[in-house]
Design an enzyme around this catalytic site. Structure first.
Site, PDB file in Angstrom:
ATOM      1  CG  LEU A 205      33.326  73.607  34.360  1.00 44.71           C
ATOM      2  CD1 LEU A 205      32.230  73.176  33.553  1.00 44.71           C
ATOM      3  CD2 LEU A 205      34.542  73.188  34.405  1.00 44.71           C
ATOM      4  CG  HIS A 206      37.019  80.651  35.209  1.00 48.60           C
ATOM      5  ND1 HIS A 206      37.355  79.299  36.205  1.00 48.60           N
ATOM      6  CD2 HIS A 206      37.935  81.332  35.209  1.00 48.60           C
ATOM      7  CE1 HIS A 206      38.482  79.677  36.630  1.00 48.60           C
ATOM      8  NE2 HIS A 206      39.104  80.707  35.968  1.00 48.60           N
ATOM      9  NE  ARG A 207      41.791  77.838  34.118  1.00 50.95           N
ATOM     10  CZ  ARG A 207      42.494  78.798  34.644  1.00 50.95           C
ATOM     11  NH1 ARG A 207      43.020  79.788  34.245  1.00 50.95           N
ATOM     12  NH2 ARG A 207      43.055  78.331  35.970  1.00 50.95           N
TER      13      ARG A 207
END
Ligand code: UD1
Length: 359
Positions: A205-207
């Site tokens: 997860l990185h958005r």
């Protein structure tokens, strides 16, 4: 031919490596110069990938680093311009949808250098995503648009891009996966991390929409709850790591690890029971590998992974993470049509198009 390849982030390296390889091999007399913008710079986010992918050392390191969108894009353009002036390339090749892509396309088009865009035509129709803006700009100014999904044609026609510029070549990211398959199948990364193949959920997860705001706290709480039911392995992107400070839950089933090299990552992905992600590339890699993928977003620019693959859109809703064990149990089969050209030969088709244009 004189080609300048501009890359800057982890996924850029994966998408471009096979294209550089194919063109260098088929045009050995040509100039194939690599520019690394430095958007990603940690060893684990950059060098490790280039080494594993067999990409030659970049000819130029622009070292732009992190910053606001404007600062990062402007710095890249400013440092790329003299490189283009020196190299006088016949074309600038840029993959994907990151700020380095935007900067490469703008710099080249303003200097009258033709742009080739790998992974053209994807649209989430969500202008709040920085990547959507970057894609639209790169596609608008590209002379060569290399496509890997049928909806890309519809999207680009809708924007008035002429068919002559579009080339359906297939998925160069899958080329890399195919080329590394023997090595990652033998890597045994799950065992090294102490998790049973087939049992765990692999998380990335990185958005910004998820990790830069209040949703991150609820997401971490949901991951800890999930880890009580199935093991969870979460290689944490540096952006997410920074935002998670103070939130890191202590649960024995939740394995928070540093970003992984590509071989380790693919090994873990291929052996996972499922993947939870907000990444674009992982929606495609799971589709190819037939691993159930749960995408924590409201939309995807890769709808083919929903219709032909194993991807499920959970929505931008961390509470949906609780549904994963039940959804994993009813996993469907991927139905990748050969016509999609996710077959390991996309880069050769890119080379076919470019070298034919030279003749
Ligand atoms: C970028 C791309 C995104 C892509 C992702 C792949 C844009 C707008 N975003 O997001 O589309 O999916 O790469 O990983 O181009 N950082 C480090 N070390 C690094 C790189 C980044 O610590 O090597 C940290 C910095 O705090 C930085 C933050 O991560 O500020 C964000 O990095 P940035 O490159 O701006 O965006 P990503 O989130 O990596």
């Amino acid at each position: 031919m004189r080609i300048l390849y501009v890359v800057g982030t982890r996924p850029n390296f994966v998408k471009t490596a096979p294209v550089i390889g194919a063109l260098r091999e088929r045009d050995p007399e040509g100039r194939h110069a690599i520019v690394h913008t430095g958007q990603h710079y940690d060893r684990l986010m950059s060098e490790v990938f280039l080494e594993e992918l067999g990409v030659p050392a970049p000819d130029y390191m622009l070292e732009v680093g992190s910053g606001s969108h404007a600062a990062q894009t402007a710095r890249t353009m400013e440092r790329l311009e003299p490189v283009l002036a020196d190299e006088q390339p016949d074309l600038v090749m840029a993959p994907g949808d990151v700020n380095s892509t935007l900067a490469a396309a703008l710099t080249a088009v303003k200097m009258g250098v033709p742009v080739a865009h790998i992974e053209s035509g994807l649209r989430s129709f969500d202008m709040t995503m920085p990547e959507e803006v970057n894609r639209i700009v790169a596609d608008r100014f590209a002379e060569w648009l290399f496509l890997h999904s049928p909806e890309a044609v519809t999207n680009l026609r809708h924007e008035g891009i002429p068919d002559e510029r579009m080339h359906m070549v297939g998925n160069t990211m899958i080329d890399t996966l195919v080329a590394l398959e023997e090595r990652f199948r033998a890597a045994g990364t799950a065992a090294r991390l102490g998790v049973e193949p087939g049992s765990y959920v692999l998380v990335t997860l990185h958005r910004p929409a998820l990790v830069d705001g209040p949703l991150l706290g609820e997401t971490v709480a949901q991951l800890a709850a999930l880890a009580q039911r199935v093991p969870v392995v979460f290689p944490v992107h540096p952006r997410t790591r920074k935002m998670m400070e103070g939130l890191e839950p202590d649960h024995p089933g939740l394995h928070l690890v540093e970003p992984l090299g590509y071989l380790d990552f693919l090994s873990l992905l291929a052996d996972a029971g499922g993947a939870l992600t907000d990444s674009g590339g992982i929606q495609e890699e799971t589709t190819y590998l037939g691993i159930p993928c749960f995408t924590l977003r409201d939309n995807t620019e890769r709808p083919v992974t929903l219709t032909s693959g194993t991807n499920t859109l959970l929505g931008l809703d961390p509470t949906a993470i609780a549904r994963i064990p039940a959804l994993m149990a009813e996993r469907g089969n991927a139905r990748l049509e050969p016509s999609l050209l996710w077959d390991g030969r996309a880069a050769q088709r890119v080379a076919d198009v470019i070298l034919a244009a030279e003749d």
